[in-house]
Design a protein around this motif. Structure first.
Motif, PDB file in Angstrom:
ATOM      1  N   ALA A 149     -21.808  36.533  58.962  1.00 43.84           N
ATOM      2  CA  ALA A 149     -23.028  36.888  58.221  1.00 43.84           C
ATOM      3  C   ALA A 149     -22.676  37.398  56.821  1.00 43.84           C
ATOM      4  O   ALA A 149     -23.359  37.067  55.841  1.00 43.84           O
ATOM      5  CB  ALA A 149     -23.821  37.930  59.000  1.00 43.84           C
ATOM      6  N   ASP A 179     -27.947  33.080  69.268  1.00 40.72           N
ATOM      7  CA  ASP A 179     -28.798  34.283  69.230  1.00 40.72           C
ATOM      8  C   ASP A 179     -28.040  35.468  68.649  1.00 40.72           C
ATOM      9  O   ASP A 179     -28.597  36.262  67.883  1.00 40.72           O
ATOM     10  CB  ASP A 179     -29.299  34.633  70.639  1.00 40.72           C
ATOM     11  CG  ASP A 179     -30.373  33.679  71.124  1.00 40.72           C
ATOM     12  OD1 ASP A 179     -30.913  32.919  70.292  1.00 40.72           O
ATOM     13  OD2 ASP A 179     -30.681  33.692  72.331  1.00 40.72           O
ATOM     14  N   MET A 182     -27.731  35.197  64.886  1.00 32.88           N
ATOM     15  CA  MET A 182     -29.011  35.406  64.223  1.00 32.88           C
ATOM     16  C   MET A 182     -29.426  36.866  64.229  1.00 32.88           C
ATOM     17  O   MET A 182     -30.022  37.356  63.262  1.00 32.88           O
ATOM     18  CB  MET A 182     -30.102  34.541  64.872  1.00 32.88           C
ATOM     19  CG  MET A 182     -30.055  33.074  64.462  1.00 32.88           C
ATOM     20  SD  MET A 182     -30.020  32.823  62.652  1.00 32.88           S
ATOM     21  CE  MET A 182     -31.595  33.551  62.175  1.00 32.88           C
ATOM     22  N   ARG A 183     -29.103  37.584  65.304  1.00 24.19           N
ATOM     23  CA  ARG A 183     -29.421  39.028  65.334  1.00 24.19           C
ATOM     24  C   ARG A 183     -28.702  39.764  64.200  1.00 24.19           C
ATOM     25  O   ARG A 183     -29.291  40.588  63.500  1.00 24.19           O
ATOM     26  CB  ARG A 183     -29.034  39.636  66.688  1.00 24.19           C
ATOM     27  CG  ARG A 183     -30.061  39.422  67.785  1.00 24.19           C
ATOM     28  CD  ARG A 183     -29.823  40.336  68.965  1.00 24.19           C
ATOM     29  NE  ARG A 183     -28.523  40.102  69.593  1.00 24.19           N
ATOM     30  CZ  ARG A 183     -28.303  39.200  70.549  1.00 24.19           C
ATOM     31  NH1 ARG A 183     -29.292  38.430  70.977  1.00 24.19           N
ATOM     32  NH2 ARG A 183     -27.098  39.063  71.075  1.00 24.19           N
ATOM     33  N   ALA A 185     -27.463  38.355  61.470  1.00 23.85           N
ATOM     34  CA  ALA A 185     -27.964  37.836  60.193  1.00 23.85           C
ATOM     35  C   ALA A 185     -29.276  38.513  59.791  1.00 23.85           C
ATOM     36  O   ALA A 185     -29.501  38.799  58.608  1.00 23.85           O
ATOM     37  CB  ALA A 185     -28.150  36.323  60.292  1.00 23.85           C
ATOM     38  N   GLN A 186     -30.130  38.778  60.774  1.00 16.32           N
ATOM     39  CA  GLN A 186     -31.390  39.469  60.473  1.00 16.32           C
ATOM     40  C   GLN A 186     -31.129  40.892  59.988  1.00 16.32           C
ATOM     41  O   GLN A 186     -31.748  41.350  59.021  1.00 16.32           O
ATOM     42  CB  GLN A 186     -32.287  39.482  61.713  1.00 16.32           C
ATOM     43  CG  GLN A 186     -32.957  38.136  61.967  1.00 16.32           C
ATOM     44  CD  GLN A 186     -33.520  37.993  63.365  1.00 16.32           C
ATOM     45  OE1 GLN A 186     -33.356  38.871  64.208  1.00 16.32           O
ATOM     46  NE2 GLN A 186     -34.172  36.863  63.631  1.00 16.32           N
ATOM     47  N   ARG A 187     -30.179  41.575  60.643  1.00 18.28           N
ATOM     48  CA  ARG A 187     -29.879  42.955  60.226  1.00 18.28           C
ATOM     49  C   ARG A 187     -29.280  42.994  58.823  1.00 18.28           C
ATOM     50  O   ARG A 187     -29.491  43.954  58.084  1.00 18.28           O
ATOM     51  CB  ARG A 187     -28.942  43.625  61.234  1.00 18.28           C
ATOM     52  CG  ARG A 187     -29.618  43.941  62.566  1.00 18.28           C
ATOM     53  CD  ARG A 187     -28.856  44.996  63.340  1.00 18.28           C
ATOM     54  NE  ARG A 187     -27.565  44.526  63.810  1.00 18.28           N
ATOM     55  CZ  ARG A 187     -27.370  43.897  64.963  1.00 18.28           C
ATOM     56  NH1 ARG A 187     -28.390  43.626  65.760  1.00 18.28           N
ATOM     57  NH2 ARG A 187     -26.155  43.524  65.326  1.00 18.28           N
ATOM     58  N   ARG A 189     -29.993  40.747  56.569  1.00 20.85           N
ATOM     59  CA  ARG A 189     -30.994  40.107  55.698  1.00 20.85           C
ATOM     60  C   ARG A 189     -30.537  38.765  55.126  1.00 20.85           C
ATOM     61  O   ARG A 189     -30.801  38.448  53.965  1.00 20.85           O
ATOM     62  CB  ARG A 189     -31.406  41.059  54.569  1.00 20.85           C
ATOM     63  CG  ARG A 189     -32.033  42.337  55.084  1.00 20.85           C
ATOM     64  CD  ARG A 189     -32.433  43.268  53.982  1.00 20.85           C
ATOM     65  NE  ARG A 189     -33.018  44.484  54.493  1.00 20.85           N
ATOM     66  CZ  ARG A 189     -33.411  45.508  53.743  1.00 20.85           C
ATOM     67  NH1 ARG A 189     -33.272  45.451  52.428  1.00 20.85           N
ATOM     68  NH2 ARG A 189     -33.938  46.593  54.286  1.00 20.85           N
ATOM     69  N   ALA A 191     -30.875  35.970  57.403  1.00 20.55           N
ATOM     70  CA  ALA A 191     -31.330  35.059  58.460  1.00 20.55           C
ATOM     71  C   ALA A 191     -31.873  33.756  57.875  1.00 20.55           C
ATOM     72  O   ALA A 191     -31.615  32.671  58.400  1.00 20.55           O
ATOM     73  CB  ALA A 191     -32.392  35.744  59.326  1.00 20.55           C
ATOM     74  N   ARG A 192     -32.615  33.845  56.778  1.00 20.84           N
ATOM     75  CA  ARG A 192     -33.201  32.637  56.185  1.00 20.84           C
ATOM     76  C   ARG A 192     -32.129  31.694  55.648  1.00 20.84           C
ATOM     77  O   ARG A 192     -32.331  30.486  55.593  1.00 20.84           O
ATOM     78  CB  ARG A 192     -34.178  33.011  55.067  1.00 20.84           C
ATOM     79  CG  ARG A 192     -35.530  33.499  55.590  1.00 20.84           C
ATOM     80  CD  ARG A 192     -36.523  33.663  54.482  1.00 20.84           C
ATOM     81  NE  ARG A 192     -36.084  34.661  53.501  1.00 20.84           N
ATOM     82  CZ  ARG A 192     -36.750  34.951  52.388  1.00 20.84           C
ATOM     83  NH1 ARG A 192     -37.863  34.314  52.096  1.00 20.84           N
ATOM     84  NH2 ARG A 192     -36.309  35.873  51.560  1.00 20.84           N
ATOM     85  N   ARG A 195     -30.157  30.302  59.128  1.00 22.40           N
ATOM     86  CA  ARG A 195     -30.914  29.497  60.099  1.00 22.40           C
ATOM     87  C   ARG A 195     -30.781  27.975  59.896  1.00 22.40           C
ATOM     88  O   ARG A 195     -30.524  27.254  60.867  1.00 22.40           O
ATOM     89  CB  ARG A 195     -32.383  29.914  60.111  1.00 22.40           C
ATOM     90  CG  ARG A 195     -33.209  29.187  61.189  1.00 22.40           C
ATOM     91  CD  ARG A 195     -34.620  29.720  61.317  1.00 22.40           C
ATOM     92  NE  ARG A 195     -34.636  31.010  62.008  1.00 22.40           N
ATOM     93  CZ  ARG A 195     -34.936  32.165  61.428  1.00 22.40           C
ATOM     94  NH1 ARG A 195     -35.239  32.210  60.141  1.00 22.40           N
ATOM     95  NH2 ARG A 195     -34.942  33.284  62.124  1.00 22.40           N
TER      96      ARG A 195
END
Length: 202
Positions: A149, A179, A182-183, A185-187, A189, A191-192, A195
């Motif tokens: 990430a 999954d 992605m978790r 990556a979301q933390r 920022r 993720a976009r 993905r």
């Protein structure tokens, strides 16, 4: 305590510490400076880096550059390309040790190895730190998913190819799940950004 007793005690102190100590640690453990230098001159200890000594009869260091960083820069977390290499997620050979430090920390002064320093603040620094035992030292390294990430987050500096290769390798070798990445990556920022690449690989 005579000289041979002091020598035996110093050896034992090093062994209990995994075989490697900074000068300040050795002194705090009760080893007199003259005994430390006498052991070095006698070949019992080897100088790994300025102020870092190691028992000379131990097997060669597996990761000498990382051992020096762990000994000399306690707040350093092995990061980015060096962490990818540690986790086996890149074919790149790092020419410098990439580390993360808390924002506001001064630049470490090491003669060797060369460093590439990233300053992270708050959760960007603390998120995903793992500890691994190597060469008698405790290394702080960002986990595999966190590192991938980070490579997406720092893609303009590293090149997107580094991040994509690491993502594909991590998925192929089941180092992390879709999954899981992605978790993280979301933390962080990103993720976009992650993905579309992730979807193309599934």
């Amino acid at each position: 305590m005579n000289k041979s007793e002091r020598t035996a005690r110093a050896r034992e102190t090093f062994r209990k510490a995994g075989g490697i100590l900074r000068t300040a640690q050795a002194l705090r453990a009760g080893i007199h400076p003259r005994d430390l230098y006498a052991l070095r001159d006698a070949g019992v200890l080897e100088l790994v880096s300025r102020g870092v000594y190691r028992l000379a009869d131990l097997p060669p260091l597996a990761e000498p550059d990382l051992a020096v960083v762990a000994a000399r820069v306690p707040k350093a977390v092995i990061a980015v390309v060096s962490a990818l290499h540690f986790h086996g997620l890149t074919t790149e050979i790092p020419h410098a040790v990439s580390i993360a430090l808390p924002k506001g920390t001064s630049l470490p002064r090491l003669e060797w190895p060369p460093l590439r320093v990233y300053w992270f603040s708050g959760r960007l620094y603390t998120e995903g730190i793992e500890t691994h035992a190597r060469d008698g030292m405790t290394l702080k390294v960002y986990g595999a998913a966190r590192t991938v990430a980070d490579c997406f987050r720092l893609r303009r500096r590293l090149g997107i190819e580094v991040a994509v290769e690491a993502l594909r390798t991590g998925l192929d070798e089941r180092v992390f799940t879709p999954d899981g990445i992605m978790r993280v990556a979301q933390r962080l920022r990103v993720a976009r950004v992650v993905r579309p690449y992730l979807e193309a690989m599934q």
